[in-house]
Design a protein around this motif. Sequence first.
Motif, PDB file in Angstrom:
ATOM      1  N   ILE A  76      -0.382 -10.779  -0.517  1.00 29.83           N
ATOM      2  CA  ILE A  76      -0.817 -12.029  -1.150  1.00 29.83           C
ATOM      3  C   ILE A  76      -0.953 -11.843  -2.663  1.00 29.83           C
ATOM      4  O   ILE A  76      -0.548 -12.705  -3.455  1.00 29.83           O
ATOM      5  CB  ILE A  76      -2.144 -12.495  -0.532  1.00 29.83           C
ATOM      6  N   ALA A  77      -1.526 -10.712  -3.087  1.00 31.86           N
ATOM      7  CA  ALA A  77      -1.675 -10.441  -4.517  1.00 31.86           C
ATOM      8  C   ALA A  77      -0.316 -10.336  -5.205  1.00 31.86           C
ATOM      9  O   ALA A  77      -0.113 -10.843  -6.315  1.00 31.86           O
ATOM     10  CB  ALA A  77      -2.477  -9.157  -4.727  1.00 31.86           C
ATOM     11  N   GLU A 136       0.606 -11.298   7.582  1.00 34.82           N
ATOM     12  CA  GLU A 136      -0.358 -12.078   8.358  1.00 34.82           C
ATOM     13  C   GLU A 136      -0.063 -11.979   9.858  1.00 34.82           C
ATOM     14  O   GLU A 136      -0.989 -11.928  10.676  1.00 34.82           O
ATOM     15  CB  GLU A 136      -0.315 -13.535   7.899  1.00 34.82           C
ATOM     16  N   VAL A 145      -5.022  -5.733   7.505  1.00 32.73           N
ATOM     17  CA  VAL A 145      -5.721  -6.663   6.604  1.00 32.73           C
ATOM     18  C   VAL A 145      -5.476  -6.264   5.146  1.00 32.73           C
ATOM     19  O   VAL A 145      -5.196  -7.106   4.290  1.00 32.73           O
ATOM     20  CB  VAL A 145      -7.223  -6.690   6.926  1.00 32.73           C
ATOM     21  N   ARG A 146      -5.576  -4.968   4.856  1.00 31.38           N
ATOM     22  CA  ARG A 146      -5.334  -4.517   3.467  1.00 31.38           C
ATOM     23  C   ARG A 146      -3.892  -4.795   3.048  1.00 31.38           C
ATOM     24  O   ARG A 146      -3.633  -5.215   1.912  1.00 31.38           O
ATOM     25  CB  ARG A 146      -5.661  -3.027   3.344  1.00 31.38           C
ATOM     26  N   SER A 147      -2.941  -4.568   3.943  1.00 33.54           N
ATOM     27  CA  SER A 147      -1.537  -4.846   3.616  1.00 33.54           C
ATOM     28  C   SER A 147      -1.331  -6.330   3.347  1.00 33.54           C
ATOM     29  O   SER A 147      -0.579  -6.716   2.451  1.00 33.54           O
ATOM     30  CB  SER A 147      -0.633  -4.380   4.761  1.00 33.54           C
ATOM     31  N   SER A 148      -2.006  -7.157   4.116  1.00 35.68           N
ATOM     32  CA  SER A 148      -1.901  -8.602   3.897  1.00 35.68           C
ATOM     33  C   SER A 148      -2.466  -8.986   2.534  1.00 35.68           C
ATOM     34  O   SER A 148      -1.885  -9.808   1.810  1.00 35.68           O
ATOM     35  CB  SER A 148      -2.650  -9.349   5.006  1.00 35.68           C
ATOM     36  N   GLN A 149      -3.599  -8.399   2.165  1.00 36.18           N
ATOM     37  CA  GLN A 149      -4.187  -8.682   0.852  1.00 36.18           C
ATOM     38  C   GLN A 149      -3.257  -8.254  -0.277  1.00 36.18           C
ATOM     39  O   GLN A 149      -3.111  -8.958  -1.286  1.00 36.18           O
ATOM     40  CB  GLN A 149      -5.543  -7.983   0.735  1.00 36.18           C
ATOM     41  N   VAL A 150      -2.617  -7.104  -0.118  1.00 35.22           N
ATOM     42  CA  VAL A 150      -1.676  -6.636  -1.145  1.00 35.22           C
ATOM     43  C   VAL A 150      -0.486  -7.583  -1.251  1.00 35.22           C
ATOM     44  O   VAL A 150      -0.034  -7.928  -2.352  1.00 35.22           O
ATOM     45  CB  VAL A 150      -1.203  -5.202  -0.805  1.00 35.22           C
ATOM     46  N   VAL A 185       4.319 -11.994   2.885  1.00 35.71           N
ATOM     47  CA  VAL A 185       2.968 -12.456   3.210  1.00 35.71           C
ATOM     48  C   VAL A 185       2.915 -12.930   4.655  1.00 35.71           C
ATOM     49  O   VAL A 185       1.981 -12.603   5.411  1.00 35.71           O
ATOM     50  CB  VAL A 185       2.551 -13.591   2.248  1.00 35.71           C
ATOM     51  N   GLU A 202       1.127 -13.798  -5.682  1.00 29.30           N
ATOM     52  CA  GLU A 202       0.492 -14.482  -6.809  1.00 29.30           C
ATOM     53  C   GLU A 202       1.045 -13.981  -8.138  1.00 29.30           C
ATOM     54  O   GLU A 202       1.268 -14.763  -9.076  1.00 29.30           O
ATOM     55  CB  GLU A 202      -1.024 -14.281  -6.739  1.00 29.30           C
TER      56      GLU A 202
END
Length: 450
Positions: A371-372, A152, A364-369, A148, A375
Amino acid sequence: MDITLPEQGRKTISSRPKLNRKKILPVLGLIFVAAVAWWQITLSSAGTPVKAVTVNRGDIEIYVSAPARVSLPSRADLSFKTAGRIAEIKVRKGDNVIAGQVLATLDMTSIYPQINQAEANLKIAQAGLRKLLSGRSQREIAVAEASVDQAETAVENARRNLKTVKKIIEQGKQKAALNVKNAEIGVNIASQQLNKLKSGARSQEITLADSQLAQASQALADAQANYDRVVALNNALLDEANQAVISAKAVMDKIAETDTSSVTYLNAKSAYDAAVAARNRVNASNNQSLEAAQAQLNSAKKAYDIALAQNNLTKASARSEDLAIAESQLKQAEITLELAKIGLDDASLDAQLDAAQAQLDTAVRSSQVAIAQLELQREGPRAADLQTAKAQIEQAQASLASAKSIADDAVLKAPFSGKVAAVNGRPGEIAGMSAAGGGGALITLINFDR
């Protein structure tokens, strides 16, 4: 009498059976001896003469009519339940076999790998379920957190790169517009100078020449100021790029203190390489913008020199060679104007902007993945994941059972004790397609005692 047909049902018919002679002859012999003795006693008591005769051994046929139950011999036509090449036939026609004895086998070359693969799949599925139930380790969560952070960082780098590209494009467009403007001024000056030489200088022309010289002087000052701004902006962009390289290297060195072979370290090194590449692009862009500003300054100096020379010519008398020079200068100014207009419509600038925006969107999409995924690591296994893992185990168990069933079907055993009546096949043939069998039973087994 009744005749029982085992394995095919019962059917009652009327018949006169021929009894087994081996069993009836001793009984008949005893009856015969008793009859002879009784006859001799009777003759002796009556006083009747007795004639001696010679007794010869022979068969006496006696027919008895009585109810009886007769069982026909049991018969089994045996074949493999699955297709395959016959590996071995362990019996021959006329052999006696016992129940459960192996009569023939198929080639198991392709069956054993299926069993091994099914067992391996079952172990993998069971290991997957155990892993889900045990939860994620702290190391795995730490790796996800590092991913993550890395994602970022990539987003921030992409944003800085987009900002840099926008500045470069803005500078490029300003440069192109200024080049067009200067080229138009150059054309006007050259045209006016030529006209002046042709018509002779007038007071108004002298005033115009002075005005043009003043414009050229102002254009030169503007070009010098733009050159100074480009130098300052380039230095700021380079400082920002250097700072990004320093930050990325610090992250990479920190991770390298613990492990240089982990995915986190490789990602940090990739980020550092990307920052160095971005700095190189900034350097290249700075060089281009500086060269453009220098070219603009040179063009302004040249325009100023032309305006100054034109001013001098205006105040002096025109000569034929002066007219030729003025015409050449006008032609050159027109060519410069056309080239400047082409540069103003340069589509590569928009392409660079689109590429930088796409890079930011991807980051941005890689960062969202990332983070998911972090989680999910923290939450532990979901009910759906556990159900899927259990279903995979059941599927693997079913596959293993199916493979073992195929292996069991590749062994042909005697269903009961008896005698081999026929063998319709040879090793190497395809089961059910032998020349002798014609696609029928491989082995026929009969039991006369059942």
